[in-house]
Design a protein around this motif. Sequence first.
Motif, short mmCIF file in Angstrom:
data_model
loop_
_atom_site.label_atom_id
_atom_site.label_comp_id
_atom_site.label_asym_id
_atom_site.label_seq_id
_atom_site.Cartn_x
_atom_site.Cartn_y
_atom_site.Cartn_z
N UNK A 26 -2.12 -21.38 58.78
CA UNK A 26 -0.93 -21.31 59.63
C UNK A 26 -0.77 -19.90 60.20
N UNK A 27 0.12 -19.77 61.15
CA UNK A 27 0.44 -18.44 61.69
C UNK A 27 1.00 -17.55 60.58
N UNK A 65 -0.40 -9.55 62.60
CA UNK A 65 0.86 -9.40 61.87
C UNK A 65 2.05 -9.98 62.64
N UNK A 66 1.86 -10.27 63.94
CA UNK A 66 2.96 -10.79 64.74
C UNK A 66 2.73 -12.15 65.35
N UNK A 67 1.68 -12.86 64.92
CA UNK A 67 1.39 -14.16 65.56
C UNK A 67 2.44 -15.23 65.23
N UNK A 68 3.28 -14.99 64.25
CA UNK A 68 4.30 -15.97 63.90
C UNK A 68 5.66 -15.71 64.54
N UNK A 69 5.75 -14.66 65.36
CA UNK A 69 7.02 -14.34 66.00
C UNK A 69 7.39 -15.42 67.01
N UNK A 70 8.67 -15.78 67.00
CA UNK A 70 9.16 -16.84 67.89
C UNK A 70 10.18 -16.30 68.87
N UNK A 73 13.42 -21.48 68.42
CA UNK A 73 13.04 -22.19 67.19
C UNK A 73 11.72 -22.95 67.27
N UNK A 74 11.31 -23.35 68.47
CA UNK A 74 10.08 -24.14 68.58
C UNK A 74 9.04 -23.53 69.53
N UNK A 75 9.21 -22.22 69.85
CA UNK A 75 8.27 -21.57 70.77
C UNK A 75 7.91 -20.18 70.27
N UNK A 76 6.59 -19.95 70.17
CA UNK A 76 6.10 -18.65 69.72
C UNK A 76 6.00 -17.67 70.88
#
Length: 93
Positions: A26-27, A65-70, A73-76
């Motif tokens: 996962x991210x 380190x930032x690939x999970x930033x959104x 709520x449903x868009x990175x």
Amino acid sequence: MVNDEMKISLLDVKKVFNDLLNRKISREDAEEWARIRMNALDNRDLIFDPPIKEELLWKAVIYLSGVGLKISPDKYVEDDIGIKETFNTYWNQ
């Protein structure tokens, strides 16, 4: 004293990106991978292999380190296409 040194290589970076893009991790897993390496650097335990690639390898850690930033709520911030393009530009050579 225990040796806690951790190596990072281009092969390691490629594996994380490939696993992320192929949905094997996962991210959040990719961010955790990066966080562990950031902590190792803070503790002076991170070894870049080869040392001449330190800047490129560290750029990968920072990026991952930032690939999970959104941005919602449903868009990175960065979509899969952007991740793949960035990977191909810097680390898939």
